[in-house]
Design a protein around this motif. Sequence first.
Motif, PDB file in Angstrom:
ATOM      1  N   ILE A 240     -20.306  31.740 -19.807  1.00 40.29           N
ATOM      2  CA  ILE A 240     -19.024  32.395 -20.027  1.00 40.29           C
ATOM      3  C   ILE A 240     -18.520  32.111 -21.449  1.00 40.29           C
ATOM      4  O   ILE A 240     -17.899  32.952 -22.096  1.00 40.29           O
ATOM      5  N   GLU A 241     -18.830  30.901 -21.967  1.00 46.07           N
ATOM      6  CA  GLU A 241     -18.475  30.557 -23.349  1.00 46.07           C
ATOM      7  C   GLU A 241     -19.387  31.277 -24.341  1.00 46.07           C
ATOM      8  O   GLU A 241     -18.941  31.664 -25.438  1.00 46.07           O
ATOM      9  N   TYR A 242     -20.637  31.458 -23.957  1.00 44.86           N
ATOM     10  CA  TYR A 242     -21.572  32.211 -24.807  1.00 44.86           C
ATOM     11  C   TYR A 242     -21.083  33.645 -24.987  1.00 44.86           C
ATOM     12  O   TYR A 242     -21.049  34.178 -26.100  1.00 44.86           O
ATOM     13  N   ASN A 243     -20.676  34.261 -23.886  1.00 47.96           N
ATOM     14  CA  ASN A 243     -20.152  35.628 -23.975  1.00 47.96           C
ATOM     15  C   ASN A 243     -18.903  35.682 -24.836  1.00 47.96           C
ATOM     16  O   ASN A 243     -18.679  36.647 -25.580  1.00 47.96           O
ATOM     17  N   PHE A 244     -18.070  34.644 -24.748  1.00 47.33           N
ATOM     18  CA  PHE A 244     -16.866  34.592 -25.572  1.00 47.33           C
ATOM     19  C   PHE A 244     -17.244  34.477 -27.051  1.00 47.33           C
ATOM     20  O   PHE A 244     -16.635  35.130 -27.911  1.00 47.33           O
ATOM     21  N   SER A 245     -18.261  33.674 -27.358  1.00 48.42           N
ATOM     22  CA  SER A 245     -18.713  33.565 -28.754  1.00 48.42           C
ATOM     23  C   SER A 245     -19.308  34.873 -29.254  1.00 48.42           C
ATOM     24  O   SER A 245     -19.148  35.234 -30.423  1.00 48.42           O
ATOM     25  N   LEU A 246     -20.006  35.587 -28.362  1.00 47.48           N
ATOM     26  CA  LEU A 246     -20.490  36.926 -28.723  1.00 47.48           C
ATOM     27  C   LEU A 246     -19.324  37.823 -29.109  1.00 47.48           C
ATOM     28  O   LEU A 246     -19.383  38.564 -30.104  1.00 47.48           O
ATOM     29  N   LEU A 572      -7.810  34.973 -24.091  1.00 49.57           N
ATOM     30  CA  LEU A 572      -9.034  34.954 -23.292  1.00 49.57           C
ATOM     31  C   LEU A 572      -9.650  33.562 -23.258  1.00 49.57           C
ATOM     32  O   LEU A 572     -10.129  33.099 -22.219  1.00 49.57           O
ATOM     33  N   GLU A 573      -9.627  32.883 -24.392  1.00 50.38           N
ATOM     34  CA  GLU A 573     -10.195  31.540 -24.467  1.00 50.38           C
ATOM     35  C   GLU A 573      -9.487  30.586 -23.506  1.00 50.38           C
ATOM     36  O   GLU A 573     -10.131  29.750 -22.853  1.00 50.38           O
ATOM     37  N   GLU A 574      -8.166  30.699 -23.394  1.00 49.08           N
ATOM     38  CA  GLU A 574      -7.413  29.845 -22.475  1.00 49.08           C
ATOM     39  C   GLU A 574      -7.785  30.134 -21.020  1.00 49.08           C
ATOM     40  O   GLU A 574      -7.899  29.225 -20.192  1.00 49.08           O
ATOM     41  N   LEU A 575      -7.978  31.418 -20.691  1.00 54.13           N
ATOM     42  CA  LEU A 575      -8.379  31.781 -19.330  1.00 54.13           C
ATOM     43  C   LEU A 575      -9.769  31.230 -19.007  1.00 54.13           C
ATOM     44  O   LEU A 575     -10.019  30.742 -17.897  1.00 54.13           O
ATOM     45  N   ILE A 576     -10.679  31.308 -19.984  1.00 52.50           N
ATOM     46  CA  ILE A 576     -12.038  30.815 -19.782  1.00 52.50           C
ATOM     47  C   ILE A 576     -12.036  29.314 -19.516  1.00 52.50           C
ATOM     48  O   ILE A 576     -12.803  28.816 -18.681  1.00 52.50           O
ATOM     49  N   LYS A 577     -11.167  28.598 -20.192  1.00 51.62           N
ATOM     50  CA  LYS A 577     -11.064  27.146 -19.949  1.00 51.62           C
ATOM     51  C   LYS A 577     -10.664  26.859 -18.503  1.00 51.62           C
ATOM     52  O   LYS A 577     -11.131  25.905 -17.888  1.00 51.62           O
ATOM     53  N   GLN A 578      -9.785  27.703 -17.949  1.00 57.95           N
ATOM     54  CA  GLN A 578      -9.349  27.507 -16.561  1.00 57.95           C
ATOM     55  C   GLN A 578     -10.441  27.880 -15.569  1.00 57.95           C
ATOM     56  O   GLN A 578     -10.502  27.336 -14.466  1.00 57.95           O
ATOM     57  N   LEU A 579     -11.315  28.828 -15.961  1.00 58.92           N
ATOM     58  CA  LEU A 579     -12.417  29.230 -15.086  1.00 58.92           C
ATOM     59  C   LEU A 579     -13.554  28.225 -15.123  1.00 58.92           C
ATOM     60  O   LEU A 579     -14.391  28.193 -14.246  1.00 58.92           O
TER      61      LEU A 579
END
Length: 579
Positions: A240-246, A572-579
Amino acid sequence: MIKVENLSFSFPQKELYQNLSFTLEEGQHCAFIGTSGSGKSTLIEILLDPEKHLFEGKLEIDPECTMGYVSQFSQVDPSREMTVFEYIAQEFIKIQDELTEIYAEMANTTDMDALMEKLQSKLDAFAAMDGDNFENTINKQLNLANLLNLKDLNVASLSGGEFKLVQVIKEMLLRPDLLIMDEPDVFLDFENLNALKKLINSHKGMLLVITHNRYLLNHCFNKIIHLENTELQEFDGRYIEYNFSLLQTKIELQEIAVAEAEEIERYDGIIDNLRAIATMNSEASRGRALKARVKFQERLEARRIKAPFVDIKQPDMTFGLDREVEDTLAVKVENYSVAFDELLLENVSFELRSTDKVAIIGPNGTGKTTLLRDIFKNDHPAIEVNPEIKVAYLSQLQGETLNDCNTVLHEFIDAGFDTYDEVRAHLIHYGFEGEILEQKIGSLSGGEKNILQLAKVACSQADLLLLDEPTSHLDIYTQLALDQAIQDYKGAILMISHDFYSVAGGMDYVLIIDGKSIRRMSLRKFRQMIYARHFDKDYLQLEQKKKSVEMQIEVALKNTDFERAKVLAEELEELIKQL
């Protein structure tokens, strides 16, 4: 533990890798992803047996490193007369028997030194596997995978999904330094898939897993290796972090592409000016400002994704039939039953309308595939298919719809195309062009074969699509293209799938197997059921927010509103941290 440097390898007809470099270290659970046919399985074969492959580059594997392997093609041997427990415990029992033989030899030999050395070697191997506790450990792992009730059953009686989990347990308990698994999730129902997730997350050793399963990718791995077009991208972090970096890199690249040259120069000049000021002025705040900006750049650089990986093209998939369809009865099933060694389905009845998109959900081995095949054959007395509609079928047994002896081109001439040029024009939308069109279908990967099945379904102009595990072996990009094609299709779909994302995103409702019968369930209730069983309480809400923000970012990028895209990316980054 394992280091690959500048690895290059090719077949006579295809270059697979060009100067690939990556490392695998202790404690990493690594997902190995990439589009179909990119060479993932071949790279695994090289790691498992380097001597069999003529590659260029450097491969460093600790000589003490032990490896285990779970193949994607493993099947139950029907001739095996052993229980599930005995099958898992084979290696432990073998060493125990060898130790017993050594002790017996010791009572009658004069060469005690040689036997003592042999004994110590076996004891060390047994200890490395925690052999003294193997019975208890096997029971714990079977319980973790919800398979403890199968412990005393004959291994040959297991379903394919159950046997796959048993294989994973068997290899994990041998405690190799590196366990490699090639698509262990294929055809697993959702309960077994969740059991596999638990096994992966509880494993203490190093893992390298080829998978395209979105559920496992989002919940199991702390490192990503992405292989595309002879190149490799290495990423330390969750998928999920990889997709965010993409996404971050995509925003950055698009902004650069539309920016004025003087704006780019101006941004570079800020750092130059700060550096010059810091050199002339020893004021601490100036130095901190420069250091902060440089650190920010360094962090971006460390997480930056290579440009070729940012926007990989999805297949241009469409199932045709873009016309409006009259709402009529497509399929009627009344009092249908199926049995093999035991009764699987009994007195099943349902109707499918001409615009319905429906998933059949249920455990492995409950008769779903037989039902779908009987609808396609339309020769069962309990099944009535509207004679006015055309039906297309995708099978999880790819040999049912594809001839391995055909070349790709010949397969589509047989499917009704008049010329090779027409075939080429159709298949280019699915990523098939050039030399691969002359290859025999039998030489293709599982993913490539499934894409060919989808291409055949697409050219059929069918009113009803019967899809049996259509996402199996498909890479992420093709899965997303399939999801969109299903949403756009105007006709009826009856689909067997254990891919939660495909079902939740594209179906109107589900037919869920309950005992030996089938009942209808709304998509809302199906989502709630899955989330209640397998996710934290707030996960569904967070995931929906995440999808909403991602869509807003896409809109901002289309409008070249990069400031808005960056603000949304932070959200989005904050939401990903919660997931």
